[in-house]
Structures are given as structure tokens and as C-alpha cells.
Design an enzyme around this catalytic site. Structure first.
Site, PDB file in Angstrom:
ATOM      1  N   GLY A 153       2.386  -2.181  -2.725  1.00  0.00           N
ATOM      2  CA  GLY A 153       1.895  -0.846  -3.246  1.00  0.00           C
ATOM      3  C   GLY A 153       0.307  -0.512  -3.628  1.00  0.00           C
TER       4      GLY A 153
ATOM      5  N   ARG B  39      -0.904   6.112  -9.555  1.00  0.00           N
ATOM      6  CA  ARG B  39      -0.819   6.661 -11.027  1.00  0.00           C
ATOM      7  C   ARG B  39      -1.873   5.930 -12.052  1.00  0.00           C
ATOM      8  NH1 ARG B  39       5.060   7.106 -10.869  1.00  0.00           N
ATOM      9  NH2 ARG B  39       5.142   5.831  -9.000  1.00  0.00           N
TER      10      ARG B  39
ATOM     11  N   ASN C 112      18.680   0.888 -10.510  1.00  0.00           N
ATOM     12  CA  ASN C 112      18.234  -0.071  -9.801  1.00  0.00           C
ATOM     13  C   ASN C 112      17.063  -0.839 -10.443  1.00  0.00           C
ATOM     14  OD1 ASN C 112      17.573  -2.241  -7.917  1.00  0.00           O
ATOM     15  ND2 ASN C 112      16.936  -0.464  -6.500  1.00  0.00           N
TER      16      ASN C 112
ATOM     17  N   TYR D 183     -30.119 -18.396 -36.400  1.00  0.00           N
ATOM     18  CA  TYR D 183     -29.535 -18.455 -35.003  1.00  0.00           C
ATOM     19  C   TYR D 183     -29.731 -19.953 -34.759  1.00  0.00           C
ATOM     20  CZ  TYR D 183     -29.450 -18.974 -29.670  1.00  0.00           C
ATOM     21  OH  TYR D 183     -29.113 -19.373 -28.620  1.00  0.00           O
TER      22      TYR D 183
HETATM   23  C1  UD1 Z   1      12.246   1.302  -6.381  1.00  0.00           C
HETATM   24  C2  UD1 Z   1      13.875   1.154  -5.984  1.00  0.00           C
HETATM   25  C3  UD1 Z   1      14.426   1.881  -6.745  1.00  0.00           C
HETATM   26  C4  UD1 Z   1      14.144   1.227  -8.130  1.00  0.00           C
HETATM   27  C5  UD1 Z   1      12.644   1.074  -8.430  1.00  0.00           C
HETATM   28  C6  UD1 Z   1      12.823   0.144  -9.672  1.00  0.00           C
HETATM   29  C7  UD1 Z   1      13.314   1.231  -3.102  1.00  0.00           C
HETATM   30  C8  UD1 Z   1      13.752   1.964  -2.077  1.00  0.00           C
HETATM   31  N1  UD1 Z   1      13.731   1.751  -4.810  1.00  0.00           N
HETATM   32  O1  UD1 Z   1      11.841   2.515  -6.374  1.00  0.00           O
HETATM   33  O2  UD1 Z   1      15.699   1.941  -6.386  1.00  0.00           O
HETATM   34  O3  UD1 Z   1      14.948   1.857  -9.122  1.00  0.00           O
HETATM   35  O4  UD1 Z   1      11.972   0.466  -7.577  1.00  0.00           O
HETATM   36  O5  UD1 Z   1      11.540   0.309 -10.196  1.00  0.00           O
HETATM   37  O6  UD1 Z   1      13.594   0.110  -3.318  1.00  0.00           O
HETATM   38  N2  UD1 Z   1       6.325  -1.990  -2.290  1.00  0.00           N
HETATM   39  C9  UD1 Z   1       5.641  -2.728  -1.220  1.00  0.00           C
HETATM   40  N3  UD1 Z   1       5.549  -1.985   0.004  1.00  0.00           N
HETATM   41  C10 UD1 Z   1       6.230  -0.964   0.232  1.00  0.00           C
HETATM   42  C11 UD1 Z   1       6.716  -0.355  -0.774  1.00  0.00           C
HETATM   43  C12 UD1 Z   1       6.703  -0.735  -2.025  1.00  0.00           C
HETATM   44  O7  UD1 Z   1       5.298  -3.773  -1.517  1.00  0.00           O
HETATM   45  O8  UD1 Z   1       6.214  -0.501   1.241  1.00  0.00           O
HETATM   46  C13 UD1 Z   1       6.049  -2.767  -3.478  1.00  0.00           C
HETATM   47  C14 UD1 Z   1       5.417  -1.845  -4.643  1.00  0.00           C
HETATM   48  O9  UD1 Z   1       4.110  -2.418  -4.569  1.00  0.00           O
HETATM   49  C15 UD1 Z   1       6.176  -2.106  -5.638  1.00  0.00           C
HETATM   50  C16 UD1 Z   1       7.663  -2.323  -5.414  1.00  0.00           C
HETATM   51  O10 UD1 Z   1       7.561  -2.481  -4.015  1.00  0.00           O
HETATM   52  O11 UD1 Z   1       5.810  -3.338  -6.513  1.00  0.00           O
HETATM   53  C17 UD1 Z   1       8.522  -1.149  -5.632  1.00  0.00           C
HETATM   54  O12 UD1 Z   1       7.807   0.063  -5.074  1.00  0.00           O
HETATM   55  P1  UD1 Z   1       7.839   1.614  -5.634  1.00  0.00           P
HETATM   56  O13 UD1 Z   1       7.136   2.414  -4.606  1.00  0.00           O
HETATM   57  O14 UD1 Z   1       7.315   1.555  -6.871  1.00  0.00           O
HETATM   58  O15 UD1 Z   1       9.437   1.753  -5.546  1.00  0.00           O
HETATM   59  P2  UD1 Z   1      10.284   2.795  -6.489  1.00  0.00           P
HETATM   60  O16 UD1 Z   1      10.038   4.264  -5.928  1.00  0.00           O
HETATM   61  O17 UD1 Z   1       9.961   2.502  -7.908  1.00  0.00           O
END
Ligand code: UD1
Ligand code: CA
Length: 482
Positions: free
Chosen positions: A15, A19, A178, A374
Site C-alpha cells: 500500500g 496519509r 480484525n 579540536y
Molecule cells: C485491513 C482489513 C481490516 C482490518 C485492518 C487492520 C481487509 C480487507 N481489511 O483494513 O479488516 O481491520 O486491515 O489494520 O483486509 N495492502 C497491500 N495490497 C493491497 C491492499 C493492502 O499490500 O492491495 C497492505 C497495506 O500496505 C497494509 C495492509 O495490506 O499494510 C492493510 O491494508 P489497508 O489498506 O491498510 O487495510 P485496511 O483498510 O486498514
């Protein structure tokens, strides 16, 4: 615990971390001397997995470069477009050859407070219960943004995870969330991921949908509740980054204090995870200890020190000092207001005092450099004294040169040692000398202009001035009075 040794740990780090508002990818931001993803990898490696794999996407060159630096055994899988957490895990399984037999643990790259202990608890619960999937959950004060754990009645089995954006009002009232950390049966995971759809508010493949899919297929779905909900906090912005740093720093200081270190003000003391202490070390307020810094028994540091990769010997005292890659010998004294640069080695009971800067300098046992100097590219023997305001002139504008001063020397104040130059054991130098030639042992070197007094100059050149009047009065008064 080999039965719960996972076949793989998958770390999601593709990701963008919008933010954070940063040119640096989110997972590379630092707390306590380690990147966010570095903390997650450190916890993950406590599971001793057969494969440790990080899913990279956004700014992947930077992330991959960093991973290679911190752990050459880590594998990476590329997720070119961020189509969701389920898609990300699919990319990791493909990279691992598709069919992974055994437990697959999934963690997010932005949860630096997650401990290895919690991961071990999750992995053992998962194998002990014979689950297809076990999710790490937590009760949080504010569940906004998190996926909610839906159970079959209060305290019942987990039936689904519903993302905040897809949740109904009654589901949004659920406080159990979660964490984003799971243990899966690898085969069942791969199978279920093929069935995940994208008909949700974000149009993404949700990893969380795997739970419902496995449950509907009649497999066991379990949950482990984290003991401390703060452990699973994901970092999304710099406020959360600072909060996590505070929590981790407090953990490290608590551990140090319980091991016999006095920390006078934990609120203004900052340490890296790699810092080590011996018993009865004392840390005064406003101190930052970084990298491989070590405080030996009874070493006393601060207030207001920043020490990086610096070893402070037993009973040494370091006050108001900045040091980088330096060694302070036992019972030595440094500061207040010293700057020790790389390659500084200060011997037993030696002193580097106020407004003294050192670099690539070996300072022998009992030698003192008390004030305003120094000392660069130098070797000084034992029990010598360097006069105030001395400069080791090490740079000719092109190259650096070395100065060697022997043992039991007494060099005068305001000396310039123009390197390369050597001063023999037991030699003296006169105050104000510019030493350009070697000084043999036991000699006194004088290298300065002769003083000339021109008598009556003020009366002739500044007649009537306050200086002239003072001089006239002085000449009339008998000596010793006034
Ligand atoms: C996710 C969970 C949510 C949980 C939360 C905990 C899902 C659908 N949702 O939501 O249930 O409560 O984490 O923090 O799983 N990432 C990727 N590739 C992607 C999307 C995300 O590698 O395509 C990685 C991001 O870099 C991050 C992690 O997965 O490290 C979580 O992704 P993020 O978009 O933050 O998920 P949340 O919406 O927070
Ligand atoms: Ca998140």
C-alpha cells in the site's frame, strides 16, 4: 514448537500510505531505530518460518532495497496494482509456487508494536485447535475504520469479518476488530482466495472474505483475542507514528529499569531497540541513545546527550555530549558540551572536557583535554595534558594528516599541532606555539613570536585618553598598592 512452525509468513506492504504525506514509503518510517516493516519482520522471525515474504508494490524499489539491507533472507512478491489484501496474499502464494503446504501467517507491514510472543500464541492456538483459519482480534475503544468481527451470538464462533465501509449500523457497534493478522492452512487459503469476489464498496479482493468462504465450506474458523489491543495498532499517519514510538520507547525503558538501570525521566529519554545496558547505568533527562550504544555498569549519561553507536565504559561520566561511533573508557569523563565524532577512543580515566571536539583520535589512559580544543586524526599516549584552546591541524586543504603525542606530555594552551607531527614522551610545549616540527622526548618546544614592549606608547600616541590617564596614575603609585 516445531509443529506450529509456519511454512510462510506473508507481510503485506504494497500500500501507499497516503496519509503519511511523505516521500518515504510508509513502512520505511522509523521508530526506535528500526523501520515499521523492520519491526514486523523482527516479530515474524520469532516464528522461525520456512519462508518470510514481503508483498511490495508502491515505491517498491525503495522497499526492496531496504529489505535487502536489513535481512537478505527475506523474499519479496510484487503486487503491481493494489487490488486488495486478498489479491496481495495471492501474489505472495504465487511467488512461493502456488501450493503452500502448512501454516501461512499473514501480517501487515505497518503494525510495529506486534510482538513475536503474540504471533506465537496465534500460531499455536491455530494448530492446537486444528483451524482452517485463526484471526487475531482485539477489543478497541474506537473501532472506526477497522473490519468488525461478526460472531454467532455473544462469545460464539466467528462467522464473518465485515469491513467498516460495508458494515451495517449494528455491525459498526461491534468493538471487536480484525487486527489484520491471521494464521491459515496454506492449501485451504489458496483455494478460498480463488473464490474471493470484488463486489464490495472498494471493489477489492478482501482477504477477510476468506473467513466466510471457509466457514461456509464447513471448515473450522477460530479467533485469538490479543491481550493488549495497542499491539495491533496500524500506523496510518504521523500522529499514530509518534504514539507508537512513545509506546515502544516506554516498553524498552521499562525493561531496562527492571534490569537495574536508573532512568531519571522516561518522558524525555529515547532509546533504540538495539541499545544495551548493564546494571546501575544511570540516564539523566533529555537523552537519546541510538544504534549499538552500550552503557556499561555504573556508566552515567546525560542530561542532554545524543549517543549513537557509542560504548560508554563502566563508571564513566558523559554530560551534555553528542557522540557518534565513539568509545569512552571506564571511569573516563566527557563534557559538558563535548562532540565525539567517529573513531574517537578515550582511555581509562581520561578526560575530554568542555567544548572539545574529537575525531579519529585515540586518547590514552589518564590523558586530559579539558577545554576548547579540536583533536582530529591523533594518537595521544598516557597521562598527558593538552592545554586549553589547542587545535590539531589535520587538514592541509587537500589531505588529512596524523599527529602523535607521547605519554606524560604537557602541551601549552593555544597550541597548533600542524600535522604530520610527533611530540615525544615527556615533552613540553610553550603556550601559543605553532608546532610544525617534531619535538624530541623531554624537550620544551617554543614556537611563537618574541614579545616586545614599547614603553610610553600610549602617552605619546593617545594623549589625554582614559588609558593614558590610567597609565600616568599607575606610574605615580608605589608598586603593590591599589
Ligand atoms: C485491513 C482489513 C481490516 C482490518 C485492518 C487492520 C481487509 C480487507 N481489511 O483494513 O479488516 O481491520 O486491515 O489494520 O483486509 N495492502 C497491500 N495490497 C493491497 C491492499 C493492502 O499490500 O492491495 C497492505 C497495506 O500496505 C497494509 C495492509 O495490506 O499494510 C492493510 O491494508 P489497508 O489498506 O491498510 O487495510 P485496511 O483498510 O486498514
Ligand atoms: Ca490499515
Amino acid at each position: 514448537m516445531s509443529s506450529s512452525r509456519p511454512a510462510a509468513v506473508v507481510v503485506l506492504a504494497a500500500g501507499e500510505g497516503t496519509r503519511m504525506k511523505s516521500a518515504t514509503p510508509k513502512v520505511l518510517h522509523d521508530i526506535c531505530g528500526r523501520s515499521l516493516v523492520g519491526h514486523v519482520l523482527a516479530a515474524a522471525s520469532e516464528l522461525d518460518p520456512e519462508n518470510l515474504i514481503v508483498v511490495v508494490g508502491h515505491a517498491r524499489e525503495k522497499v526492496v532495497g531496504h529489505l535487502a539491507e536489513i535481512d537478505p533472507d527475506v523474499r519479496t512478491a510484487v503486487q503491481a496494482e493494489q487490488n486488495g489484501t486478498g489479491h496481495a496474499v495471492r501474489m505472495a502464494l504465487e511467488e512461493l509456487g502456488g501450493d503452500v503446504d502448512g501454516t501461512v501467517v499473514v501480517v501487515c507491514g505497518d503494525t510495529p508494536l506486534l510482538s513475536g510472543e503474540t504471533l506465537l500464541t496465534l500460531a499455536s492456538a491455530h494448530s492446537a485447535d486444528g483451524n482452517a483459519v485463526t484471526v487475531l482480534t482485539a477489543e478497541v475503544p474506537d473501532a472506526t475504520g477497522y473490519g468488525r468481527i461478526v460472531r454467532d451470538g455473544a462469545g460464539g464462533a466467528v462467522t464473518a469479518i465485515v469491513e467498516h465501509k460495508d458494515a451495517s449500523d449494528s455491525q459498526r457497534a461491534i468493538r471487536e476488530i480484525n487486527s489484520g493478522v491471521f494464521a491459515f492452512d496454506g492449501r485451504l487459503l489458496a483455494d478460498a482466495l480463488g473464490k474471493v469476489r470484488t463486489d464490495n464498496s472498494q471493489g477489492e479482493e478482501y482477504l477477510t472474505d476468506v473467513l466466510g468462504i471457509l466457514r461456509e465450506a464447513g471448515h473450522r474458523v477460530g479467533a485469538a483475542v490479543a491481550a493488549d489491543h495497542r499491539e495491533i495498532a496500524g500506523i496510518n499517519n504521523r500522529v499514530q507514528l509518534a504514539e507508537a514510538r512513545r509506546i515502544l520507547n516506554d516498553r524498552l525503558l521499562t525493561e531496562a529499569m527492571l534490569a537495574g538501570v536508573s532512568v531519571l525521566d522516561p518522558a524525555t529519554t529515547w532509546v533504540d531497540v538495539t541499545v544495551t545496558f548493564e546494571q546501575d547505568a544511570i540516564v539523566h533527562p533529555g537523552t537519546q541513545l541510538q544504534g549499538a550504544t552500550h552503557l556499561a555498569e555504573g556508566a552515567e549519561v546525560g542530561p542532554n546527550c545524543r549517543l549513537k553507536d557509542t560504548r560508554v565504559g563502566a563508571g564513566a561520566r558523559v554530560d551534555n555530549t553528542v557522540a557518534d561511533t565513539a568509545e569512552v573508557g571506564p571511569q573516563a569523563k566527557v563534557g559538558p558540551f563535548a562532540y565525539l565524532r567517529p573513531g574517537t577512543r578515550i582511555g581509562l580515566k581520561a578526560k575530554v572536557g568542555t567544548y572539545v571536539e574529537t575525531k579519529n583520535a585515540t586518547i590514552g589512559e589518564g590523558t586530559k583535554i579539558p577545554h576548547l580544543s579540536y583533536v582530529g586524526d591523533a594518537t595521544i599516549g598516557e597521562y598527558s595534558n593538552i592545554g586549553a584552546a589547542s587545535v590539531f591541524v589535520n587538514y592541509d586543504g587537500q589531505d588529512k594528516h596524523h599527529t602523535t603525542i607521547g605519554s606524560h606530555c604537557r602541551t601549552g594552551s593555544d597550541n597548533m599541532f600542524v600535522a604530520p607531527v610527533t611530540i615525544g614522551d615527556g615533552a613540553y610545549t610553550a603556550a601559543g606555539s605553532v608546532i610544525t616540527k617534531d619535538v624530541p622526548p623531554g624537550s620544551l618546544a617554543v614556537a611563537r613570536g618574541q614579545q616586545r614592549n614599547i614603553e610610553g606608547w600610549v602617552a605619546r600616541k593617545r594623549p589625554g585618553s582614559a588609558a593614558a590617564k590610567a597609565a600616568e596614575t599607575a606610574s605615580r603609585e608605589p608598586e603593590g598598592e591599589g
